[in-house]
Design a protein around this motif. Structure first.
Motif, PDB file in Angstrom:
ATOM      1  N   VAL A   1       0.835  -1.202   0.000  1.00 15.10           N
ATOM      2  CA  VAL A   1       0.000   0.000   0.000  1.00 15.10           C
ATOM      3  C   VAL A   1       0.873   1.257   0.000  1.00 15.10           C
ATOM      4  CG1 VAL A   1      -1.704   1.312   1.325  1.00 15.10           C
ATOM      5  CG2 VAL A   1      -1.928  -1.164   1.115  1.00 15.10           C
ATOM      6  N   ARG A   2       1.972   1.229   0.800  1.00 19.63           N
ATOM      7  CA  ARG A   2       2.870   2.398   0.849  1.00 19.63           C
ATOM      8  C   ARG A   2       3.510   2.666  -0.511  1.00 19.63           C
ATOM      9  NH1 ARG A   2       7.876   3.807   0.840  1.00 19.63           N
ATOM     10  NH2 ARG A   2       8.548   1.652   0.510  1.00 19.63           N
ATOM     11  N   VAL A   3       3.986   1.605  -1.159  1.00 21.57           N
ATOM     12  CA  VAL A   3       4.605   1.771  -2.480  1.00 21.57           C
ATOM     13  C   VAL A   3       3.591   2.314  -3.482  1.00 21.57           C
ATOM     14  CG1 VAL A   3       5.657   0.552  -4.413  1.00 21.57           C
ATOM     15  CG2 VAL A   3       6.357   0.019  -2.070  1.00 21.57           C
ATOM     16  N   ALA A   4       2.358   1.781  -3.437  1.00 21.04           N
ATOM     17  CA  ALA A   4       1.316   2.272  -4.353  1.00 21.04           C
ATOM     18  C   ALA A   4       1.001   3.737  -4.081  1.00 21.04           C
ATOM     19  CB  ALA A   4       0.054   1.421  -4.210  1.00 21.04           C
ATOM     20  N   ALA A   5       0.900   4.101  -2.784  1.00 20.00           N
ATOM     21  CA  ALA A   5       0.607   5.502  -2.445  1.00 20.00           C
ATOM     22  C   ALA A   5       1.745   6.423  -2.870  1.00 20.00           C
ATOM     23  CB  ALA A   5       0.359   5.626  -0.944  1.00 20.00           C
ATOM     24  N   GLU A   6       2.992   5.958  -2.689  1.00 17.09           N
ATOM     25  CA  GLU A   6       4.141   6.776  -3.080  1.00 17.09           C
ATOM     26  C   GLU A   6       4.169   6.989  -4.591  1.00 17.09           C
ATOM     27  OE1 GLU A   6       9.029   6.745  -2.608  1.00 17.09           O
ATOM     28  OE2 GLU A   6       7.803   5.159  -1.716  1.00 17.09           O
ATOM     29  N   ARG A   7       3.868   5.941  -5.333  1.00 15.69           N
ATOM     30  CA  ARG A   7       3.863   6.080  -6.793  1.00 15.69           C
ATOM     31  C   ARG A   7       2.708   6.965  -7.260  1.00 15.69           C
ATOM     32  NH1 ARG A   7       5.312  -0.231  -8.455  1.00 15.69           N
ATOM     33  NH2 ARG A   7       7.520  -0.128  -7.779  1.00 15.69           N
ATOM     34  N   LEU A   8       1.576   6.832  -6.581  1.00 18.77           N
ATOM     35  CA  LEU A   8       0.455   7.720  -6.917  1.00 18.77           C
ATOM     36  C   LEU A   8       0.803   9.176  -6.629  1.00 18.77           C
ATOM     37  CD1 LEU A   8      -2.627   5.670  -5.630  1.00 18.77           C
ATOM     38  CD2 LEU A   8      -2.083   6.242  -8.006  1.00 18.77           C
ATOM     39  N   TRP A   9       1.497   9.419  -5.498  1.00 21.73           N
ATOM     40  CA  TRP A   9       1.906  10.781  -5.171  1.00 21.73           C
ATOM     41  C   TRP A   9       2.886  11.318  -6.212  1.00 21.73           C
ATOM     42  CZ3 TRP A   9       1.319  15.305  -3.500  1.00 21.73           C
ATOM     43  CH2 TRP A   9       2.388  16.135  -3.205  1.00 21.73           C
ATOM     44  N   GLN A  10       3.829  10.461  -6.645  1.00 18.92           N
ATOM     45  CA  GLN A  10       4.760  10.886  -7.689  1.00 18.92           C
ATOM     46  C   GLN A  10       4.006  11.219  -8.978  1.00 18.92           C
ATOM     47  OE1 GLN A  10       7.930  11.511  -7.680  1.00 18.92           O
ATOM     48  NE2 GLN A  10       8.459  10.826  -5.618  1.00 18.92           N
ATOM     49  N   THR A  11       2.995  10.411  -9.284  1.00 21.99           N
ATOM     50  CA  THR A  11       2.200  10.673 -10.486  1.00 21.99           C
ATOM     51  C   THR A  11       1.454  11.996 -10.376  1.00 21.99           C
ATOM     52  OG1 THR A  11       1.917   8.280 -10.792  1.00 21.99           O
ATOM     53  CG2 THR A  11       0.427   9.735 -12.002  1.00 21.99           C
ATOM     54  N   VAL A  12       0.852  12.221  -9.207  1.00 21.53           N
ATOM     55  CA  VAL A  12       0.139  13.490  -8.995  1.00 21.53           C
ATOM     56  C   VAL A  12       1.106  14.668  -9.079  1.00 21.53           C
ATOM     57  CG1 VAL A  12      -1.146  14.841  -7.299  1.00 21.53           C
ATOM     58  CG2 VAL A  12      -1.708  12.443  -7.652  1.00 21.53           C
ATOM     59  N   LYS A  13       2.277  14.494  -8.476  1.00 17.60           N
ATOM     60  CA  LYS A  13       3.291  15.556  -8.488  1.00 17.60           C
ATOM     61  C   LYS A  13       3.738  15.875  -9.911  1.00 17.60           C
ATOM     62  CE  LYS A  13       7.712  16.562  -6.244  1.00 17.60           C
ATOM     63  NZ  LYS A  13       8.786  15.975  -5.395  1.00 17.60           N
ATOM     64  N   ILE A  14       3.990  14.819 -10.689  1.00 17.79           N
ATOM     65  CA  ILE A  14       4.389  15.040 -12.087  1.00 17.79           C
ATOM     66  C   ILE A  14       3.244  15.674 -12.867  1.00 17.79           C
ATOM     67  CG2 ILE A  14       5.041  13.857 -14.221  1.00 17.79           C
ATOM     68  CD1 ILE A  14       6.506  11.803 -12.510  1.00 17.79           C
ATOM     69  N   GLY A  15       2.017  15.203 -12.598  1.00 13.90           N
ATOM     70  CA  GLY A  15       0.863  15.771 -13.291  1.00 13.90           C
ATOM     71  C   GLY A  15       0.691  17.253 -12.998  1.00 13.90           C
ATOM     72  N   ARG A  16       0.889  17.636 -11.734  1.00 13.33           N
ATOM     73  CA  ARG A  16       0.785  19.058 -11.390  1.00 13.33           C
ATOM     74  C   ARG A  16       1.876  19.870 -12.084  1.00 13.33           C
ATOM     75  NH1 ARG A  16      -0.214  18.782  -4.818  1.00 13.33           N
ATOM     76  NH2 ARG A  16      -2.403  18.077  -4.891  1.00 13.33           N
ATOM     77  N   ALA A  17       3.105  19.334 -12.080  1.00 14.88           N
ATOM     78  CA  ALA A  17       4.207  20.051 -12.727  1.00 14.88           C
ATOM     79  C   ALA A  17       3.968  20.178 -14.230  1.00 14.88           C
ATOM     80  CB  ALA A  17       5.524  19.327 -12.452  1.00 14.88           C
ATOM     81  N   VAL A  18       3.494  19.093 -14.850  1.00 10.41           N
ATOM     82  CA  VAL A  18       3.198  19.154 -16.288  1.00 10.41           C
ATOM     83  C   VAL A  18       2.083  20.156 -16.552  1.00 10.41           C
ATOM     84  CG1 VAL A  18       2.284  17.839 -18.236  1.00 10.41           C
ATOM     85  CG2 VAL A  18       4.020  16.830 -16.764  1.00 10.41           C
ATOM     86  N   GLY A  19       1.033  20.125 -15.705  1.00 14.69           N
ATOM     87  CA  GLY A  19      -0.067  21.079 -15.883  1.00 14.69           C
ATOM     88  C   GLY A  19       0.400  22.519 -15.745  1.00 14.69           C
ATOM     89  N   ARG A  20       1.249  22.771 -14.744  1.00 16.39           N
ATOM     90  CA  ARG A  20       1.753  24.136 -14.558  1.00 16.39           C
ATOM     91  C   ARG A  20       2.628  24.554 -15.731  1.00 16.39           C
ATOM     92  NH1 ARG A  20       6.252  26.340 -11.333  1.00 16.39           N
ATOM     93  NH2 ARG A  20       5.798  28.532 -10.996  1.00 16.39           N
ATOM     94  N   CYS A  21       3.446  23.624 -16.204  1.00 19.15           N
ATOM     95  CA  CYS A  21       4.325  23.925 -17.335  1.00 19.15           C
ATOM     96  C   CYS A  21       3.504  24.219 -18.593  1.00 19.15           C
ATOM     97  CB  CYS A  21       5.273  22.751 -17.570  1.00 19.15           C
ATOM     98  SG  CYS A  21       6.693  23.141 -18.605  1.00 19.15           S
ATOM     99  N   LEU A  22       2.455  23.424 -18.829  1.00 18.31           N
ATOM    100  CA  LEU A  22       1.614  23.649 -20.004  1.00 18.31           C
ATOM    101  C   LEU A  22       0.828  24.955 -19.876  1.00 18.31           C
ATOM    102  CD1 LEU A  22       0.249  20.041 -20.664  1.00 18.31           C
ATOM    103  CD2 LEU A  22       2.060  21.260 -21.880  1.00 18.31           C
ATOM    104  N   LEU A  23       0.402  25.276 -18.643  1.00 24.37           N
ATOM    105  CA  LEU A  23      -0.306  26.537 -18.428  1.00 24.37           C
ATOM    106  C   LEU A  23       0.602  27.725 -18.728  1.00 24.37           C
ATOM    107  CD1 LEU A  23      -2.869  27.973 -17.437  1.00 24.37           C
ATOM    108  CD2 LEU A  23      -1.943  27.841 -15.114  1.00 24.37           C
ATOM    109  N   LEU A  24       1.848  27.630 -18.253  1.00 29.47           N
ATOM    110  CA  LEU A  24       2.805  28.695 -18.552  1.00 29.47           C
ATOM    111  C   LEU A  24       3.113  28.733 -20.051  1.00 29.47           C
ATOM    112  CD1 LEU A  24       5.305  28.285 -15.555  1.00 29.47           C
ATOM    113  CD2 LEU A  24       3.726  30.188 -15.963  1.00 29.47           C
TER     114      LEU A  24
END
Length: 436
Positions: free
Chosen positions: A117-140
Motif C-alpha cells: 500500500v505504501r509503495v502504491a501511495a508513493e507512486r500515486l503521489w509521484q504521479t500526482v506531483k508530475i501531473g501538477r508540474a506538467v499542468g503548470r508547465c503547459l499553463l505557462l
C-alpha cells in the motif's frame, strides 16, 4: 592405584607427563645388557614389555568385570537424562514454531500488505506531483504563446504590444526555472522524461526565445530619437519619441531577462555601428567637401541618438527575475561586473571603460578619423587640395557638429563648455594630418 589390587607395574611412571617411550626402552636394554656387548640381547627386554602389557590387560579385564553393572547403570542414567532433555527441548521448539507462525500471520503478512500500500501511495503521489508540474508547465506555455501573439512579429501586419515581450521573457524564465528544478524531490524532477514537455521545449520555448532575442536586438539596432534631419517630414513627433522610448525600454528589459551579456553585446554593437558608419561617411565627405555639411548633420543625429540611449539606460533598472532569486543575483552581478547595478547604464560604461557614451563616441571617432585623413592627404589630388584650402570651414563645421550632436534630442540650448574638449579632439584629428 594404592587402593587397588597389588601390582609390580609402576603406573605412576607411565602416567607421568614427562614419560618418554624411548628413554624407557633404553633403560630396559641397559638393565639386561652390558654396553660393551657387541650383539645386544633384545629378547629379554622385549619379553619384559610383553609381560607388562599382559599384566595390564589382565588388570583392565578384572576391573571391567567387577564394575560392569555400575558402568551400565551409569550409562543408562545418562541416556535417560538425555532423552528427558530432548523431550523438553522439542516441546520448546514446537512452542517457538507456533509463536513464529502466529507472528508471521499477525505482523509479517500485515507488514507486507502495508508495504504494498505504501509503495502504491508513493507512486500515486509521484504521479500526482508530475501531473501538477506538467499542468503548470503547459499553463505557462499557453500563457507564453498568448504573450508572443500579443507582442506581434515585427512585420506590421497587426498592432504589436511591445510590453508583452517583457511578460513573455518573464514567463519563459519561469518555465526554465521549473524545468531546471530537476533534483530529487524538486518540482521538475521527472519533467525531462515527459514527451509533451520535450515537444513544448522544441516547438515553443526555443522559437520564442529566439524570436524575443532577435526582435529586441532589432529594436535596439533601429533606435533613433534625434531631432536633427535634413527632411522636416522625417522629424519624430513627441508621441513617436515616447513610443520609441517605450519600445526600446521593453527590448532592454527583455534582453536583460534572457541574457544580460547579450544585452551588453547588443548595446556595444549599436555603438560600433554608429561609429563605423560615421567614420566611413565623414571620410567620404572630406574627399568631396560639398557633402560635408549633410554628412556632419547625420553624424550629429547619431550622437543625439546615443545621448538619448544613455539617458534611457540610466532611467531603466535591471528587472527582477521571476521565481529564481539565485538567477537574479547572478544576472545582476554579470551586469554590474560583480557589483550591484542600479541601472542598465553602469555596466555598459564599465565594459567600455568610459564615463560617458557621447564622449566615447567622439573620441573613438576621432581616433579612427585621424588615419583616414592622413591617408586622404597622402594620396593627394583635388580632394586633398580642397581640404587644405577650406581647413577653417572644415574646422568650424566639425566643431559645430560635435556641439550640435552633444545637445541631445529636443534640447533648446547647448552646453558648449561641457563638450569643448571633445570638439577639440575631433578638430585635431582632421587638421592634425593637414599640417600648417
Amino acid at each position: 592405584m594404592a587402593n587397588a589390587d597389588p601390582s609390580y607395574i609402576d603406573y605412576e611412571a607411565f602416567l607421568d607427563p614427562r614419560f618418554s617411550p624411548t628413554s624407557f626402552a633404553n633403560s630396559l636394554v641397559l638393565a639386561t645388557n652390558n654396553p660393551s656387548d657387541t650383539p645386544l640381547d633384545l629378547s629379554t627386554p622385549l619379553s619384559r614389555v610383553l609381560f607388562d602389557i599382559q599384566e595390564i590387560d589382565t588388570h583392565v579385564h578384572t576391573l571391567t568385570t567387577k564394575s560392569a553393572i555400575p558402568l551400565l547403570t551409569h550409562t543408562k542414567d545418562q541416556a535417560d537424562a538425555g532423552q528427558r532433555i530432548v523431550s523438553e527441548v522439542e516441546a520448546q521448539v514446537a512452542s517457538l514454531s507456533d509463536g513464529y507462525q502466529r507472528l508471521e500471520k499477525e505482523v509479517i503478512q500485515r507488514y507486507e500488505a502495508a508495504e504494498e500500500v505504501r509503495v502504491a501511495a508513493e507512486r500515486l503521489w509521484q504521479t500526482v506531483k508530475i501531473g501538477r508540474a506538467v499542468g503548470r508547465c503547459l499553463l505557462l506555455g499557453r500563457q507564453l504563446q498568448a504573450q508572443m501573439a500579443e507582442s506581434g512579429n515585427g512585420t506590421g501586419t497587426k498592432k504589436e504590444d511591445h510590453k508583452s515581450m517583457v511578460r513573455a521573457a518573464s514567463t519563459l524564465l519561469s518555465i526554465r526555472a521549473l524545468l531546471s528544478a530537476s533534483g530529487p524531490d524538486e518540482e521538475g524532477e521527472h519533467l525531462g522524461r515527459i514527451n509533451i514537455i520535450l515537444a513544448l521545449q522544441n516547438s515553443l520555448l526555443a522559437p520564442s526565445d529566439s524570436t524575443l532575442r532577435t526582435r529586441s536586438q532589432q529594436i535596439i539596432r533601429e533606435f533613433s530619437m534625434s531631432s536633427l534631419s535634413s527632411s522636416p517630414a522625417a522629424t519624430a513627433t513627441y508621441a513617436q519619441s515616447e513610443e520609441t522610448k517605450s519600445r526600446t525600454t521593453s527590448a532592454l528589459l527583455t534582453l536583460c531577462l534572457l541574457s544580460p551579456q547579450l544585452l551588453l553585446s547588443a548595446l556595444q554593437t549599436y555603438l560600433r555601428t554608429c561609429l563605423t558608419s560615421s567614420l566611413a561617411s565623414i571620410a567620404r565627405a572630406l574627399a568631396t567637401l560639398p557633402t560635408l555639411d549633410r554628412t556632419l548633420l547625420e553624424v550629429s543625429a547619431r550622437c543625439q541618438n546615443i545621448i538619448a540611449l544613455e539617458s534611457l539606460l540610466e532611467s531603466v533598472k535591471p528587472p527582477q527575475h521571476p521565481e529564481n532569486d539565485t538567477q537574479a543575483i547572478l544576472a545582476t552581478k554579470s551586469l554590474g561586473d560583480g557589483e550591484d547595478s542600479t541601472n542598465l547604464l553602469s555596466p555598459l560604461l564599465a565594459s567600455l571603460d568610459t564615463s560617458s557614451l557621447p564622449s566615447f563616441f567622439w573620441r573613438s571617432l576621432a581616433e579612427g578619423l585621424a588615419s583616414r585623413v592622413a591617408e586622404l592627404v597622402g594620396r593627394g589630388g583635388a580632394g586633398a587640395r580642397a581640404l587644405r584650402a577650406q581647413r577653417e570651414k572644415v574646422k568650424d563645421s566639425i566643431r559645430d557638429c560635435v556641439l550640435r550632436g552633444s545637445q541631445g534630442p529636443g534640447s533648446t540650448a547647448g552646453r558648449e563648455g561641457a563638450w569643448e574638449r571633445e570638439a577639440a579632439v575631433m578638430v585635431g584629428s582632421v587638421l592634425g594630418a593637414l599640417g600648417r
